[in-house]
Design a protein around this motif. Sequence first.
Motif, PDB file in Angstrom:
ATOM      1  N   ARG A  15      77.887  38.866  71.355  1.00 16.23           N
ATOM      2  CA  ARG A  15      79.070  38.652  70.523  1.00 16.23           C
ATOM      3  C   ARG A  15      80.358  38.891  71.297  1.00 16.23           C
ATOM      4  O   ARG A  15      81.287  38.080  71.264  1.00 16.23           O
ATOM      5  CB  ARG A  15      79.021  39.577  69.301  1.00 16.23           C
ATOM      6  CG  ARG A  15      80.196  39.440  68.356  1.00 16.23           C
ATOM      7  CD  ARG A  15      80.172  40.520  67.280  1.00 16.23           C
ATOM      8  NE  ARG A  15      78.959  40.453  66.471  1.00 16.23           N
ATOM      9  CZ  ARG A  15      78.602  41.383  65.583  1.00 16.23           C
ATOM     10  NH1 ARG A  15      79.369  42.463  65.417  1.00 16.23           N
ATOM     11  NH2 ARG A  15      77.506  41.248  64.872  1.00 16.23           N
ATOM     12  N   VAL A  16      80.423  39.996  72.009  1.00 14.54           N
ATOM     13  CA  VAL A  16      81.666  40.366  72.667  1.00 14.54           C
ATOM     14  C   VAL A  16      81.936  39.474  73.881  1.00 14.54           C
ATOM     15  O   VAL A  16      83.091  39.180  74.202  1.00 14.54           O
ATOM     16  CB  VAL A  16      81.662  41.867  73.032  1.00 14.54           C
ATOM     17  CG1 VAL A  16      80.839  42.155  74.274  1.00 14.54           C
ATOM     18  CG2 VAL A  16      83.081  42.397  73.154  1.00 14.54           C
ATOM     19  N   TYR A  17      80.891  39.019  74.568  1.00 18.12           N
ATOM     20  CA  TYR A  17      81.098  38.078  75.677  1.00 18.12           C
ATOM     21  C   TYR A  17      81.672  36.758  75.166  1.00 18.12           C
ATOM     22  O   TYR A  17      82.618  36.202  75.747  1.00 18.12           O
ATOM     23  CB  TYR A  17      79.777  37.832  76.419  1.00 18.12           C
ATOM     24  CG  TYR A  17      79.609  38.656  77.673  1.00 18.12           C
ATOM     25  CD1 TYR A  17      79.804  38.102  78.922  1.00 18.12           C
ATOM     26  CD2 TYR A  17      79.259  39.997  77.595  1.00 18.12           C
ATOM     27  CE1 TYR A  17      79.644  38.851  80.080  1.00 18.12           C
ATOM     28  CE2 TYR A  17      79.095  40.771  78.740  1.00 18.12           C
ATOM     29  CZ  TYR A  17      79.297  40.193  79.979  1.00 18.12           C
ATOM     30  OH  TYR A  17      79.147  40.943  81.121  1.00 18.12           O
ATOM     31  N   ILE A  18      81.089  36.237  74.098  1.00 16.69           N
ATOM     32  CA  ILE A  18      81.580  34.965  73.554  1.00 16.69           C
ATOM     33  C   ILE A  18      83.018  35.116  73.063  1.00 16.69           C
ATOM     34  O   ILE A  18      83.874  34.256  73.332  1.00 16.69           O
ATOM     35  CB  ILE A  18      80.660  34.481  72.418  1.00 16.69           C
ATOM     36  CG1 ILE A  18      79.298  34.063  72.977  1.00 16.69           C
ATOM     37  CG2 ILE A  18      81.287  33.314  71.665  1.00 16.69           C
ATOM     38  CD1 ILE A  18      78.262  33.744  71.909  1.00 16.69           C
ATOM     39  N   ASP A  19      83.310  36.201  72.369  1.00 13.42           N
ATOM     40  CA  ASP A  19      84.648  36.375  71.798  1.00 13.42           C
ATOM     41  C   ASP A  19      85.703  36.648  72.859  1.00 13.42           C
ATOM     42  O   ASP A  19      86.839  36.163  72.757  1.00 13.42           O
ATOM     43  CB  ASP A  19      84.638  37.525  70.785  1.00 13.42           C
ATOM     44  CG  ASP A  19      83.980  37.141  69.467  1.00 13.42           C
ATOM     45  OD1 ASP A  19      83.846  35.933  69.208  1.00 13.42           O
ATOM     46  OD2 ASP A  19      83.606  38.046  68.700  1.00 13.42           O
ATOM     47  N   LEU A  20      85.362  37.437  73.867  1.00 14.88           N
ATOM     48  CA  LEU A  20      86.363  37.808  74.867  1.00 14.88           C
ATOM     49  C   LEU A  20      86.468  36.806  76.012  1.00 14.88           C
ATOM     50  O   LEU A  20      87.561  36.565  76.524  1.00 14.88           O
ATOM     51  CB  LEU A  20      86.039  39.191  75.449  1.00 14.88           C
ATOM     52  CG  LEU A  20      86.284  40.387  74.529  1.00 14.88           C
ATOM     53  CD1 LEU A  20      85.917  41.677  75.224  1.00 14.88           C
ATOM     54  CD2 LEU A  20      87.738  40.432  74.064  1.00 14.88           C
ATOM     55  N   LEU A  21      85.342  36.225  76.432  1.00 12.20           N
ATOM     56  CA  LEU A  21      85.343  35.363  77.616  1.00 12.20           C
ATOM     57  C   LEU A  21      85.003  33.913  77.328  1.00 12.20           C
ATOM     58  O   LEU A  21      85.235  33.048  78.174  1.00 12.20           O
ATOM     59  CB  LEU A  21      84.351  35.897  78.658  1.00 12.20           C
ATOM     60  CG  LEU A  21      84.486  37.373  79.075  1.00 12.20           C
ATOM     61  CD1 LEU A  21      83.455  37.691  80.136  1.00 12.20           C
ATOM     62  CD2 LEU A  21      85.899  37.673  79.558  1.00 12.20           C
TER      63      LEU A  21
END
Length: 812
Positions: free
Chosen positions: A355-361
Amino acid sequence: MKSSRLLVAVALVFQFILPHCVLAFENSSQPRLSVYPPTVKLTSKRASQSMVIVKTYPDGHTEDVSLSASIAPKQSGIIILRDGFVTPVANGETELLVSHDGLDASVQVEVTNADVSPALTFRNDVLPVLTRSGCNAGKCHGQASGKDGFQLSLYGYDPDGDYQRITREFAGRRINLASPKDCLLVNKAIGMVPHTGGQLFDEESREYRILVEWLQSGAKPDPAETPVPVGIEVFPEQAIFNETNSDQLLTVTAHFSDGSTRDVTDMTVFLSNNERSAVVTDRGLVTSTGPGTAFILARYDAFTSGTSLIVRPELDYQAPEFAANNYIDELVLAHWKNLHLTPSKIASDEVFIRRVYIDLLGLLPTSEELHSFLEDQSPDKRERLVDELLERPEFLDIWVMKWAEVLQVRTANGLSQKGLQIYDQWLRERIQSGATIADVLADVLPASGGTFTTPQANYFQTETSPLLLAENVAQAFLGMRIQCAQCHNHPFDRWTMDDYYGFAAFFSQVGYKNASDPRELTIFNTGEGEMLHPVNSQPVDPMFLGGDVADLTADDDYRQALTSWLTDYDNNAFSRHISNLVWAHFFGLGIIEPYDDVRVSNPPSNPELLQELGKRMAAYEFDIKPLVRDICISRVYQLSSSETDENSWDDRHFSHSRIRRIRAEVLLDCINQVNGTTEEFPNLPPGSRAVHVADGQSFNYFLTTFGRADRDTPCSCEVSTSPTLSQALHLLNGEVTTGKIEEGQIVSELIQEHNDAMAVVAELYERCLSRRPTESERTAIAVKLSTSQDIAGDLEDLLWALFNSNEFIFNH
């Protein structure tokens, strides 16, 4: 008059955007009684006031006890009470004493001019009847061409024009002063003659009496000194229901330019924005229908206000044990307690990292990054991961794309590819150098010069109309959709035509001339030009939305004045909007949703949270990075997307993560990342990602099919993440899946690397889904591979199946 209206507008902003005191009840062991309105002023013999009594319980829920409470004046002979209404008898002051189940309350009552019946006026008496009855609505005589030969201004935005059309057109037909009851205005409304709109009221109604009495008095023009409405208040401001089928009466008070007030409840139009939770009658009786929140809009004259409602689920509720990581968790938890909401569990490490990879990067974690994170046993590993990702250049790439959508970067109105590339490169370099959106805005809005030499000036080539520029700036940087107010007062917000043209006046002096290169335009401040109001054809002074008329001299650049106001740290509207836009990126849902549709009738789901995020954004000097960090390390962001029985009804209070389809550019980049392939984009070097595409109008079948914004408007709706049949077919049969799998040959490489089919399976799962296959998946795949005649082909089929799975396409 204008200043009075502005004061009321400011008050409305505080009422609906600032923290709602009623929604954060202090713990009390005793119920309390509240009476509305809190003061009563009756200023004529005609005046009356409906009273609403609310009992608030220790757990915060409310009950309307208007019909069961005891109400009596402290002194007799000044007022009388009948059917819940207070009416005057004689001039004087008294108290209205209220009691219920041992609770007491009181309100002050002042009566003046008790023996005076003022003449009815068109603006304050007749026009509200027409609006209340729907005569000037868009589907009736308020439509642009009118209806059945009779036209009124939409919702009464032009009272003088409406008066002329009613009294001067077709004399003796629409109105008949000699016989007031025998005219079309009256007889169509009561159904005495054929009427497309049907019967609106009967001869026993107050509406009928007002029309007939006004006609009997001569239907005279309103005197110049007639007070006009400057705002309304709705009571109670909020209510919390513990169950469905609970009722709450509303009362509406209008404030006038002479300082007087009037009960206008029976002339107010009421609407619910969520009938799944609450419905409202045309007389202001609200009934709860199901768990959730609702806003009851009240519209009178040009003004809108309303009441916020919470309907709790009928469940035994225990406050959740929820250890807060920061202020976001604390504010959301307080809101959950009011709603009787229980959050879902915290998401697993596998779900969080994806989730955080998709949202941030806009990328997936590699297998190495996944293993490193999963093997890390330190309690702060999520926080450290967020900090690491925020420093990667791909984070800035995502926000260059977001701000390009806000600025509508695209080839339009003759903007050349050279101009577009210069514009995009300028924006990219500004963001990468640490410029905030406030810095970018301060460069763009007052920009003057050639579109090649001053790249930010291209903003004024992609849109050249002062009216559209004003609409775009209001929506992009304040989240306010003022388009409706171009032709009439906004029916669901506080914006009037005066507001619209006052704001558009800031762009009335933008000049254009050709440069030496035919592909280039020069943008400059003409220092002259004005905006004319379409109703009276008079010049309109530049006016800030919801604020004052700008204090400008003849030498001032209107756009610079607007820029200074927008980016001022005290401009809460700007900071709240940008923080809500950022929030929506990470949750797929704004606190105000859509995030660029801020209006009275669309209040924030958590006002306290939005207010605090706006404060933080200003404190961070509009640098989104620390705000993004606050969001990503919060436990609210880290919740699982799996709903529970207690929160399955919640669709806007963040008690569980929202399953979001990955946006087009990121999805294409993720497919290429898994396959080790690249995409060719016009005017971009090899290896560029889809998030780097500069032109919103450039064609790419995949991006178009999956809802990439073409940037014709700054609207959040430009980006579509709704699944469609075309998308499904494209993933099933398109070259982006089958073609990329063949092009990348990643399966063959992994077979050579691992020499173990099940190890390849695990690697494919990690690359696509950031997890290992479950035991049941491993078993099913192993059975299939055990009889395979083409291991590589079957593994490619597995990769194709993973690309087509909801778990890959959605961020959860």
